[in-house]
Design an enzyme around this catalytic site. Structure first.
Site: not given
Length: 349
Positions: A264, A312, A324
């Site tokens: 990520c 994240h 993402h």
């Protein structure tokens, strides 16, 4: 008539003392053996919903460990680079020190060979006193140069010792970082393996439903705001968003920064690098890039962060959507920002 005999079983007396303790021990051992030989303990049956919840939790934990791994890797790389610089400088200084020592040794050897007579005696015995006095002046100046050389060698010795001490410290840091990397890597692999074992317990039909549900966010996002409907505020943000769109479909690989795969924070770092902006490597440092913005202030290119541990990150592209790299087993994709618990946002500058 034969006398009637009463055949009775002899009465058993309970064990006492050491015999009793021995019997009790044997009885417990026998019971343990029977238990061990009994049916194996089976794991509780979980519903598909429970399996999904556990798998999601394991992947979240794996991603948190991945960000810790990324941060530790940055430290290890910095320590390795610093160690290389220190060692190279120490080698150059040591070579210079050895050359100075050799020069000083040559001077000392020449003086030893020509020395031995008192200067006044040498002057008295000289057939040409003027020449001797001239040579004596040169020798005095040579002595001054020799003293300066000795002082220089002492300074160089101190510098080399300092470089070696700093190199030892960097080596210690590097060794510790490598051990920490191994721990994080083990944690990541263990969490991913546990998630896979849970998924393997699903039937083919259940796994199909799970995958469809897992990909449902992406399908819902695809039906949302069309690409480019919300303009980026500037050319750099536009370039970062364009890179993120170009990465859609590339696999998630923990620790990867592109170009063929990403985790990520590796995706967001690469997207903004394409725009000419250097971001740090991890989610918990990227959130400090530029300035913080609220959810209502989001514009394309902003970094959006999730979970309480800031584990994240995605890149906002407008219309309540982001791009993402979700987790192992998936690919970079478009998804709603409300897919995960929102933790904050930052606008790189």
């Amino acid at each position: 008539m034969a006398a009637h005999r009463n055949h009775r079983k002899p009465r058993q007396r309970p064990f006492t003392g050491q015999a009793g303790r021995t019997a009790a021990t044997l009885a417990l051992a026998g019971a343990a053996t029977v238990t061990a030989a009994g049916p194996a303990h089976t794991e509780p049956r979980l519903t598909p919903a429970q399996i999904k919840a556990k798998v999601d939790a394991l992947y979240t934990q794996a991603e948190a460990a991945t960000e810790q791994y990324n941060g530790t890797k940055v430290k290890a790389d910095e320590a390795r680079a610093s160690l290389t610089v220190l060692r190279d400088e120490a080698i150059r200084r040591t070579d210079r020190l050895n050359a100075s020592r050799d020069e000083l040794g040559s001077i000392a050897t020449a003086q030893y060979r020509s020395g031995g007579l008192d200067p006044a005696v040498q002057l008295a015995l000289s057939s040409r006193p003027e020449e001797y006095l001239e040579r004596a002046g040169l020798a005095e100046r040579a002595g001054s140069r020799q003293a300066a050389a000795v002082a220089g060698i002492r300074r160089e010795l101190s510098v080399v010792a300092g470089l070696r001490s700093r190199a030892d410290t960097q080596l210690t840091d590097l060794t510790a970082s490598r051990a920490e990397l191994a721990r994080h890597k083990s944690t990541i692999q263990r969490k991913i393996a546990s998630a896979q074992r849970l998924l393997d317990r699903l039937s083919a039909e259940q796994r199909g439903r799970y995958d469809a549900q897992d990909g449902g966010y992406a399908a819902r996002a695809d039906r949302g705001t069309p690409r480019g409907a919300v303009r980026a505020p500037n050319a750099r943000a536009e370039a970062a968003v364009a890179f993120a769109y170009g990465a859609i479909g590339k696999p998630y690989v923990w620790g990867a920064t592109g170009p063929g795969s990403f985790d990520c924070s590796g995706l967001t770092q690469a997207a903004w690098r394409a725009a000419g902006v250097a971001l740090s490597r991890t989610t918990y440092t990227q959130i400090n890039a530029g300035r913080r913005v609220t959810r209502s202030e989001l514009t394309p290119g902003d970094l959006v962060f999730f979970y309480s541990g800031i584990s994240h990150v995605g890149i906002y592209v407008g219309g309540g959507q982001m791009i993402h790299a979700p987790r192992p087993g998936t690919a970079v994709r478009l998804a709603p920002v409300d897919e995960m618990p929102f933790a904050g946002a930052a606008r790189p500058v």
